[in-house]
Design an enzyme around this catalytic site. Structure first.
Site, short mmCIF file in Angstrom:
data_model
loop_
_atom_site.label_atom_id
_atom_site.label_comp_id
_atom_site.label_asym_id
_atom_site.label_seq_id
_atom_site.Cartn_x
_atom_site.Cartn_y
_atom_site.Cartn_z
N ARG A 1 -3.23 -61.24 -44.66
CA ARG A 1 -2.97 -62.65 -45.01
C ARG A 1 -3.18 -62.93 -46.49
O ARG A 1 -2.64 -63.91 -47.01
CB ARG A 1 -3.80 -63.57 -44.12
CG ARG A 1 -3.20 -63.68 -42.73
CD ARG A 1 -4.09 -64.47 -41.81
NE ARG A 1 -5.01 -63.63 -41.09
CZ ARG A 1 -6.15 -64.05 -40.58
NH1 ARG A 1 -6.55 -65.29 -40.75
NH2 ARG A 1 -6.92 -63.22 -39.90
N GLU B 1 -16.09 -60.96 -39.23
CA GLU B 1 -16.68 -61.88 -38.24
C GLU B 1 -16.54 -61.24 -36.86
O GLU B 1 -17.37 -61.45 -35.99
CB GLU B 1 -15.96 -63.24 -38.30
CG GLU B 1 -16.61 -64.31 -37.45
CD GLU B 1 -15.80 -65.61 -37.39
OE1 GLU B 1 -14.68 -65.65 -37.92
OE2 GLU B 1 -16.31 -66.55 -36.77
O1 PRP Z 1 -14.92 -63.19 -44.66
P1 PRP Z 1 -14.63 -62.17 -43.58
O2 PRP Z 1 -15.63 -62.26 -42.44
O3 PRP Z 1 -14.47 -60.80 -44.10
O4 PRP Z 1 -13.25 -62.60 -42.88
C1 PRP Z 1 -12.13 -63.03 -43.59
C2 PRP Z 1 -11.00 -62.09 -43.45
O5 PRP Z 1 -10.59 -62.00 -42.07
C3 PRP Z 1 -9.19 -62.20 -41.97
O6 PRP Z 1 -8.48 -61.02 -42.09
P2 PRP Z 1 -8.38 -59.92 -40.90
O7 PRP Z 1 -9.34 -58.82 -41.21
O8 PRP Z 1 -8.48 -60.62 -39.59
O9 PRP Z 1 -6.97 -59.28 -41.13
P3 PRP Z 1 -5.47 -59.85 -41.26
O10 PRP Z 1 -5.40 -60.56 -42.61
O11 PRP Z 1 -4.69 -58.57 -41.27
O12 PRP Z 1 -5.15 -60.76 -40.12
C4 PRP Z 1 -8.87 -63.12 -43.15
O13 PRP Z 1 -7.50 -63.05 -43.52
C5 PRP Z 1 -9.78 -62.59 -44.22
O14 PRP Z 1 -9.20 -61.51 -44.93
N1 ADE Z 2 -12.25 -67.82 -37.59
C1 ADE Z 2 -11.26 -67.16 -38.22
N2 ADE Z 2 -9.99 -67.63 -38.19
C2 ADE Z 2 -9.00 -66.95 -38.81
N3 ADE Z 2 -9.19 -65.82 -39.48
C3 ADE Z 2 -10.42 -65.32 -39.54
N4 ADE Z 2 -10.94 -64.23 -40.15
C4 ADE Z 2 -12.25 -64.17 -39.89
N5 ADE Z 2 -12.65 -65.22 -39.15
C5 ADE Z 2 -11.52 -65.96 -38.91
#
Ligand code: PRP
Ligand code: ADE
Length: 170
Positions: A58, A95
């Site tokens: 993202r 998370e």
């Molecule tokens: O602050 P944090 O606890 O590290 O979480 C935040 C991250 O989690 C999500 O990505 P995700 O790893 O779900 O991957 P994606 O972008 O491929 O959906 C979001 O886009 C952030 O990059």
């Molecule tokens: N609560 C949340 N919603 C969307 N993206 C996430 N990445 C980590 N925590 C998330």
């Protein structure tokens, strides 16, 4: 523009107890998508970055149009096994799980002024790992910007070395 109105919240995804902030509803609206990039430009332009860095996946969705709007380069930080060249890596806690991130070792020349952008700050693990990758390759880290911050997870506490901002908070 109230970006929160355009972010869909889905409870118990991808696991029970997680309140997932879905930005696809914001991205599919051209006016709101553009306004979110414009708002990031306004905050980040004064830092005078030379490169925007965004973590998979993202972080690409906001980081690439932001870099385009600023007329500067974009460097993707990717999940392992995706980049063809020599990489440096960092493992971090999410998370909801663990992951590893990688960047091309030669992606950014030492001393380059860099801002990292992602859609969401939760525990801060992704951003800290990305910042650590930038340190390893010698980038000059100016700060970090997020569309969304989950303040109750205190991700900022991991990022006290850097200026951090978010456009909306939960
Ligand atoms: O602050 P944090 O606890 O590290 O979480 C935040 C991250 O989690 C999500 O990505 P995700 O790893 O779900 O991957 P994606 O972008 O491929 O959906 C979001 O886009 C952030 O990059
Ligand atoms: N609560 C949340 N919603 C969307 N993206 C996430 N990445 C980590 N925590 C998330």
């Amino acid at each position: 523009m109230d970006f929160k109105e355009h972010i869909r919240v889905i409870n118990d995804f991808p696991k029970e107890g997680i309140s997932y902030k879905d930005i696809t509803t914001l991205l599919r609206n051209g006016e709101v998508f553009r306004a979110s990039i414009d708002a990031l430009v306004e905050r980040i332009k004064p830092w005078q970055p030379e490169v925007i860095v965004g973590p998979e996946a993202r972080g690409f969705l906001l980081g690439a149009p932001l870099a385009y709007a600023l007329g500067i380069g974009f460097v993707p930080v990717r999940k392992p096994g995706k980049l063809p060249g020599k990489t440096v890596r960092e493992t971090y806690a999410l998370e909801y799980g663990f992951d590893t991130l990688a960047v091309h070792a030669d992606a950014i020349a030492p001393g380059t002024r860099v801002v990292i952008v992602d859609d969401l700050l939760a525990t801060g693990g992704t951003m800290l790992a990305t910042a650590n990758l930038m340190k390893k390759i010698g980038a000059d880290m100016l700060g970090m910007g997020f569309l969304i911050e989950l303040t109750f997870l205190n991700g900022r506490e991991k990022l006290t070395e850097y200026p951090v901002f978010s456009l909306v908070q939960y």
